[in-house]
Design an enzyme around this catalytic site. Structure first.
Site, short mmCIF file in Angstrom:
data_model
loop_
_atom_site.label_atom_id
_atom_site.label_comp_id
_atom_site.label_asym_id
_atom_site.label_seq_id
_atom_site.Cartn_x
_atom_site.Cartn_y
_atom_site.Cartn_z
N ARG A 120 -48.10 -79.70 -79.87
CA ARG A 120 -46.74 -79.99 -80.31
C ARG A 120 -46.77 -80.64 -81.69
NH1 ARG A 120 -41.51 -78.57 -79.34
NH2 ARG A 120 -40.16 -80.33 -78.88
N THR A 132 -37.65 -69.38 -79.13
CA THR A 132 -39.04 -69.77 -78.82
C THR A 132 -39.65 -68.50 -78.27
OG1 THR A 132 -38.47 -72.06 -78.33
CG2 THR A 132 -40.40 -71.24 -77.23
N THR A 158 -43.21 -72.32 -80.54
CA THR A 158 -41.88 -72.24 -81.12
C THR A 158 -41.83 -72.79 -82.54
OG1 THR A 158 -39.55 -72.80 -80.68
CG2 THR A 158 -41.14 -74.55 -80.31
N ASP A 181 -35.67 -82.03 -81.86
CA ASP A 181 -35.90 -82.27 -80.43
C ASP A 181 -36.05 -83.75 -80.10
OD1 ASP A 181 -35.62 -79.68 -79.64
OD2 ASP A 181 -37.74 -79.27 -79.37
N SER A 210 -40.30 -81.87 -75.53
CA SER A 210 -40.07 -80.43 -75.43
C SER A 210 -39.63 -80.06 -74.02
CB SER A 210 -41.36 -79.69 -75.76
OG SER A 210 -41.21 -78.31 -75.53
N SER A 211 -38.99 -78.91 -73.93
CA SER A 211 -38.69 -78.35 -72.60
C SER A 211 -39.62 -77.19 -72.26
CB SER A 211 -37.25 -77.84 -72.55
OG SER A 211 -36.36 -78.90 -72.78
N GLY A 257 -35.96 -70.73 -74.54
CA GLY A 257 -34.58 -71.02 -74.13
C GLY A 257 -34.15 -72.46 -74.23
N GLY A 258 -34.81 -73.28 -75.08
CA GLY A 258 -34.38 -74.67 -75.22
C GLY A 258 -34.41 -75.36 -73.86
#
Ligand code: DON
Length: 585
Positions: A99, A392, A410, A434, A463-464, A484-485
């Site tokens: 990340r 993403t 992403t 984010d 993050s998701s 998809g967030g």
């Protein structure tokens, strides 16, 4: 009593439209020699060819990721970040967290204007939007640990794609045209795009001007040169060599924050996975800095405690239980989750069966709960629209030996910050969005301002992204994930429920209708045409705010046939260029 029986019978009826019926059972693309499923057909083919040359799942995953940085520039990247989980044939598993992190000069309130409001324009595009990219370090780390082929061999296919060029699909040609020409919203306002950034337009615009068309060949010369340097010199050229110099110079010239020091000190992290159990299945998923694994395991624990399996799939009653589990897990996500290198997150408690039992005690049998009531401890004033974009990409790989790699990465929004670093062809992310940008403001629109995810230098933004691997009795069952967030966690939940609680094939689980509740805003979004009018009426009568939307997510997956052990690659055709590509022979 009679009334209650009637309610339960109605809730037990099928609420969702059945998936399209076909005379032949489509299980996906079968392979005993390895398979890659990706939203980019060209990148899936690269991964498959690496499998064919004797590469393992990690070699193929790394090659697919670099290829996607070329063939899927809206989300595939070397200028962003993501997560990979690897499961070995012996059942051991590990994760790689690559990340992005906040630059050293970042501050908690850096996106607020003089009035204390979030300046969305600085999050959606431009030089202040990016976090320090992690992709190259993360892919190198995974490859160093598990790769079988030389590094150069897994990066070079991307170099060739960028240098020789590749054929544009209809969808990518149209995306690029909007990027170059700019977008206006319904009110005539300019949306984020590459238009204000000459280096971006030079890299991705059609030479000589005009629109890209399906079938055109796009050549990305600078990107090819950058990738070739990474292939030849390794990841340090990106973080400490001439690529780092270019990034730092461009940042300094345009008021951006990322410095050479930020790049030199960036580290990918290998972390133990979050694990859960659900009806005897093992769930292997991503720890923070992703919120996905914790939230997914929480939801599964709640649904197991509610004995979801005894409900009829797609009934109003099943939808009710799933939405209530979603509501509660997303509330915990807002309350507790952030980068564990900076904040304490009670992961063991949140993912425990005891916590799930406590959470479900507030679920009413035939009435929607109130998100506001459940989360009043963290709600504050203020009404800012949450604005998380949905771009993403996820891909899944299984090799001939049963090694699995699941990777979501992403740039955050489509084409990230829309900034191409001059001379590199590389698009930088806009991942800083984010973070919780307005500390202290958590509201009913979905804006979250809790402390765990407030900006700090060197910190990872929450993050998701939820890559996941499912196993049972030591055997691989499914490899999946999605873009998809915030909807990602719920998309993955549906796929997992499909192959576990509902005994669907992987193909059926990926095709099944999806829905999403994120605690706030307090509403359920369903994929269009998924829900019958009667079901909508019943859910509304229970107190749900129902919104129909377009497709949710893109779960490029691999499913293992439980009897034959054959791997089936499942392209989620919600993304038009998806493909499951078979490796080897
Ligand atoms: O990490 C996250 O959760 C977001 N940046 C992901 C964005 C995203 O999925 C957009 N995609 N479709």
């Amino acid at each position: 009593m009679k009334k209650m029986t009637v309610v339960l019978v109605i809730l037990g009826l099928l609420a969702l439209a059945p998936a399209a019926v076909s005379t032949q059972i489509d299980l996906g693309v079968p392979s005993k020699t390895g398979i890659v499923a990706s939203s980019s057909d060209l990148a899936a083919d690269v991964g498959a060819s690496v499998l064919g040359r004797g590469g393992n799942a990690v070699d193929a995953a790394v090659a697919t990721a670099f290829a996607m940085a070329v063939t899927s520039p809206s989300n595939g990247n070397i200028g962003g970040g993501g997560f990979m989980i690897v499961r070995l044939p012996d059942g051991t598993a590990t994760t790689f967290d690559y990340r992005e992190v906040a630059p050293g000069k970042a501050t908690p309130t850096m996106y607020l204007n003089a009035q204390g409001e979030i300046e969305v324009s600085r999050i959606h595009q431009g030089y202040v939007a990016p976090g320090v990219p992690g992709t190259v370090r993360g892919l190198a780390m995974a490859h160093k640990k598990f790769g079988r082929l030389p590094w150069k061999d897994v990066v070079m296919p991307a170099v060739a794609l960028a240098g020789k060029g590749f054929t544009l699909s209809k969808s990518l040609a149209s995306q690029l045209n909007s990027e170059i020409k700019g977008r206006t919203d319904n009110n005539g306002r300019q949306g984020p795009s590459m238009k204000p950034f000459p280096a971006s337009v030079a890299a991705y615009g059609k030479p000589g001007g005009g629109d890209w068309a399906e079938g055109d060949t796009i050549v990305l010369g600078d990107l090819s040169k950058t990738l070739a340097a990474i292939a030849t010199d390794g990841p340090d050229v990106f973080y400490k060599g001439w690529i780092a110099d270019r990034i730092a110079e461009d940042m300094a010239a345009h008021g951006g924050l990322i410095t050479k020091q930020d790049l030199a000190t960036y580290a990918a992290k290998e972390r133990a996975p979050i694990t859960g159990s659900f009806y005897g299945y093992d769930i292997i998923t991503m720890p923070p800095s992703s919120s996905g694994g914790v939230a997914l395991v929480e939801m599964l624990n709640m649904l197991e405690a509610l004995n979801l399996q005894k409900e009829t799939r797609q009934s109003v009653r099943a939808i009710h239980l799933i939405v209530e589990a979603q509501r509660r897990a997303y509330l915990d996500r807002a309350r507790f989750l952030g980068d564990t290198d900076f904040v304490q997150v009670p992961i063991d408690r949140l993912t425990s069966k005891a916590h799930a039992k406590a959470l479900i005690s507030t679920i009413l049998p035939d009435k929607a709960s109130s998100s506001e009531e459940l989360g009043k401890d963290i709600l504050s004033s203020g009404k800012l629209p949450a604005d998380e974009p949905l771009e993403t990409t996820h891909f899944s790989v299984v090799d001939k030996d049963g090694m699995a790699a699941t990777n979501t990465f992403t740039l955050e929004g489509g084409f990230g910050s829309h900034v191409v670093i001059k001379g590199t062809g590389m698009i930088l992310n806009n991942e800083m969005g984010d973070f919780n940008r307005k500390p202290g403001t958590t509201n009913t629109t979905g804006t979250i301002g809790t402390p765990a995810n407030v900006i700090a230098p060197g910190k990872r933004m929450l993050s998701s992204m939820t890559p996941v691997i499912i196993a049972k009795n030591g055997k691989l069952v499914m490899v999946t994930g999605s873009p998809g967030g915030r909807t990602i966690i719920n998309t993955v939940l549906h796929v997992v429920l499909g192959v576990t609680a509902w005994n669907l094939t992987g193909r059926e689980a990926v095709d099944a209708p999806r829905w999403d509740h994120e605690w706030m805003p307090d509403r359920v979004t369903f994929e269009n045409n998924a829900l019958s009018d009667t079901a909508v009426a019943q859910l509304k009568a229970m107190g749900y705010d129902i919104v129909m939307r377009g497709e949710q997510g893109s779960a490029q997956s691999v499913w293992m046939h439980p009897q034959t052990g054959t791997a089936f690659g499942i392209a989620d055709m919600r993304s038009p260029d998806s493909k499951a590509s078979k490796g080897g022979s």
